[in-house]
Design a protein around this motif. Structure first.
Motif, short mmCIF file in Angstrom:
data_model
loop_
_atom_site.label_atom_id
_atom_site.label_comp_id
_atom_site.label_asym_id
_atom_site.label_seq_id
_atom_site.Cartn_x
_atom_site.Cartn_y
_atom_site.Cartn_z
N LEU A 55 1.00 -1.19 -0.05
CA LEU A 55 0.04 0.10 0.02
C LEU A 55 0.99 1.23 -0.08
O LEU A 55 0.39 1.99 -0.78
N ALA A 56 1.89 1.16 0.76
CA ALA A 56 2.86 2.36 0.74
C ALA A 56 3.45 2.48 -0.52
O ALA A 56 3.66 3.77 -1.03
N ILE A 57 3.85 1.60 -1.32
CA ILE A 57 4.40 1.84 -2.59
C ILE A 57 3.45 2.37 -3.53
O ILE A 57 3.88 3.09 -4.49
N ILE A 124 9.20 0.83 -10.81
CA ILE A 124 10.03 1.86 -10.83
C ILE A 124 9.61 2.74 -9.29
O ILE A 124 10.63 3.15 -8.83
N PHE A 125 8.54 2.34 -8.75
CA PHE A 125 8.25 3.18 -7.53
C PHE A 125 8.74 2.43 -6.40
O PHE A 125 8.60 2.88 -5.32
N GLY A 126 9.51 1.24 -6.43
CA GLY A 126 10.03 0.28 -5.61
C GLY A 126 9.45 -0.67 -5.01
O GLY A 126 9.91 -1.08 -3.89
N ALA A 127 8.65 -1.37 -5.93
CA ALA A 127 7.64 -2.64 -5.31
C ALA A 127 8.81 -3.77 -5.28
O ALA A 127 9.66 -4.01 -6.06
N SER A 128 8.78 -4.45 -4.27
CA SER A 128 9.58 -5.74 -4.00
C SER A 128 8.74 -6.92 -4.33
O SER A 128 7.84 -6.86 -4.65
N LEU A 258 7.17 12.10 -5.72
CA LEU A 258 8.65 11.84 -6.37
C LEU A 258 9.39 11.68 -5.07
O LEU A 258 10.26 10.68 -5.08
N VAL A 259 9.01 12.44 -3.74
CA VAL A 259 10.04 12.34 -2.86
C VAL A 259 9.45 10.85 -2.17
O VAL A 259 10.65 10.32 -1.47
N ILE A 260 8.40 10.61 -2.06
CA ILE A 260 8.13 9.19 -1.45
C ILE A 260 8.76 7.92 -2.36
O ILE A 260 9.22 7.13 -1.65
#
Length: 454
Positions: A55-57, A124-128, A258-260
């Motif tokens: 959810l944070a991603i 791109i947003f950092g999902a693992s 973008l910061v997140i």
């Protein structure tokens, strides 16, 4: 235009209370959509922390969707306030109609683009590997229903701008109540997990949208402005004016996303999925504190805009002064609560996950260490937006979220690792507040030379 008359004559304290309290309620309610989802999702047995990480991603995508709603909604409401102050109702109705068409088109395009490129965006947003399935299940539904979020939220600002803050509050509260009722039903009763939370959110936002559109179309609603067929014809000069003012909050929202994304990548490097989940919870708690300040910001927009348009400059300054005092009080109370009860606040979202509680509490205390000064910074930027100084407002809005913050996110973790990420925000807050004070001092001095300021 009886609803707008009092903006130039009633006592400032009474107006600030009248407009800000409903706006605060509305902003908190809007934040509750995301917060309630996190609370329920964090308690899903066996997958809570990974689901929270997922959810944070997706949070940057949700922010981007809302950014376009703010671009049109806040931009249009600021211009409408000024037009009503100038007694130009026809122009205000044209802005209303154009904003509805623009926000609908933009939302449909965003939803389609997001769904088509979702996997690539999440990576791109950092999902693992552990979180991507939860992220996709949630945000896909949100993207499909983006038009409901943006029309309901964006046009709601115009209800407040025309002088009816109570109705603006009611439409948002009604949607949030629907969400609170539907969330546990879809998540646990229907056993739909994180996807159920998204479905509940979209349904509730659809109800909100129906109420907003009904207000501006039914004769019995009591609205000053109406959506008319002639006002739905797009005009380039109106679009430019809306975008010019709305660009400041839009830029701030885009910058926040973008910061997140940068945060998430750093968090995963220094703390894994658990650190990302902690940041997601931290954002939810921060939202609860900031939304009252943003509510005050929304509340002063029509008051400042109307009085600035009517050249009642002393009233403009009095609104600003009282708003900053109120915002500082809210921020200080939030600071005390965070410092004293950080562990309990984090625990509300995760139950008995002691490792996540410890990590999140430390991050929360550091991240909000300069919270008391932020009421001044946020309301200072909003003041420039309300008086149609879009460039200054945009600069101050993105200052603490981009210009100062991004370099700190990159540099500080090199020396302080995970603590460096937590420290980057308060350092940016301090610098941005000092620059806001400088711009406000310069602007207030100019009023001395304007007609009506004595």
């Amino acid at each position: 235009m009886n609803q707008t008359k009092g903006l130039g004559t009633e006592s400032i304290g009474k107006l600030l209370f009248k407009f800000s309290v409903p706006a605060i309620t509305g902003m908190i309610v809007n934040a509750l959509y995301n917060i309630i989802d996190r609370m329920y999702i964090g308690h899903i047995k066996g997958v809570g922390s990974y689901a929270l990480s997922g959810l944070a991603i997706t949070f940057p995508i949700s922010i981007i969707i809302m950014a376009f709603g703010m671009l049109v909604g806040i931009g249009a409401s600021a211009v409408i306030s000024i037009r009503l102050g100038e007694k130009n109702k026809d122009a205000a109705e044209n802005i209303l109609g154009n904003s509805l068409i623009i926000i609908t088109i933009i939302s449909l395009v965003i939803g389609l683009f997001g769904v088509l490129f979702l996997n690539k965006l999440l990576i791109i947003f950092g999902a693992s590997a552990n979180s991507i399935s939860y992220a996709k299940a949630y945000i896909q539904v949100i993207l499909i229903g983006a038009v409901f979020q943006n029309v309901g939220f964006g046009i709601n600002n115009i209800i407040r701008a025309e002088g009816n803050p109570k109705m603006a509050m009611f439409t948002m509260v009604f949607g949030a109540i629907i969400n609170i009722i539907l969330d546990p039903i879809f998540i646990f009763v229907f056993n739909m997990g994180i996807q159920g939370a998204a479905i509940a959110t979209i349904i509730s936002q659809a109800f909100n949208t129906i109420l907003v559109l009904r207000y501006f179309t039914f004769k019995s609603s009591g609205s000053v402005l109406k959506i008319k067929r002639i006002s739905l014809k797009l005009h380039t000069h109106i679009i430019k004016e809306i975008f010019a003012i709305g660009m400041a909050p839009f830029s701030m929202q885009i910058a926040s996303s973008l910061v997140i994304i940068l945060y998430n990548k750093g968090l995963y490097s220094y703390g894994g999925d658990l650190a990302i989940a902690a940041m997601g919870i931290l954002n939810s708690i921060s939202m609860l504190i900031f939304m009252p300040i943003f509510g005050i910001s929304q509340g002063i927009q029509p008051i400042i805009g109307y009085n600035y348009g009517a050249k009642l400059y002393p009233r403009v300054l009095k609104v600003l002064k009282l708003a900053i005092i109120a915002g500082t009080c809210v921020a200080t109370i939030g600071f005390i609560g965070v410092q004293l009860f950080a562990r309990q606040l984090i625990g509300t979202f995760v139950g008995n996950n002691h490792e996540l509680i410890k990590l999140g509490a430390r991050g929360l205390r550091i991240d909000l260490m300069f919270l008391p000064i932020l009421g001044f910074q946020i309301l200072g930027a909003s003041y420039f937006q309300a008086i149609n100084e879009a460039k200054t407002s945009m600069l101050l809005s993105i200052l603490r979220q981009v210009i100062v913050l991004i370099p700190l996110i990159i540099i500080l973790p090199l020396s302080f690792k995970l603590d460096g990420l937590w420290l980057s925000q308060p350092c940016a807050d301090l610098i941005a507040t000092a620059l806001t004070a400088f711009f406000l001092y310069e602007s207030i001095n100019k009023f001395k030379y304007k007609k009506g300021s004595k």
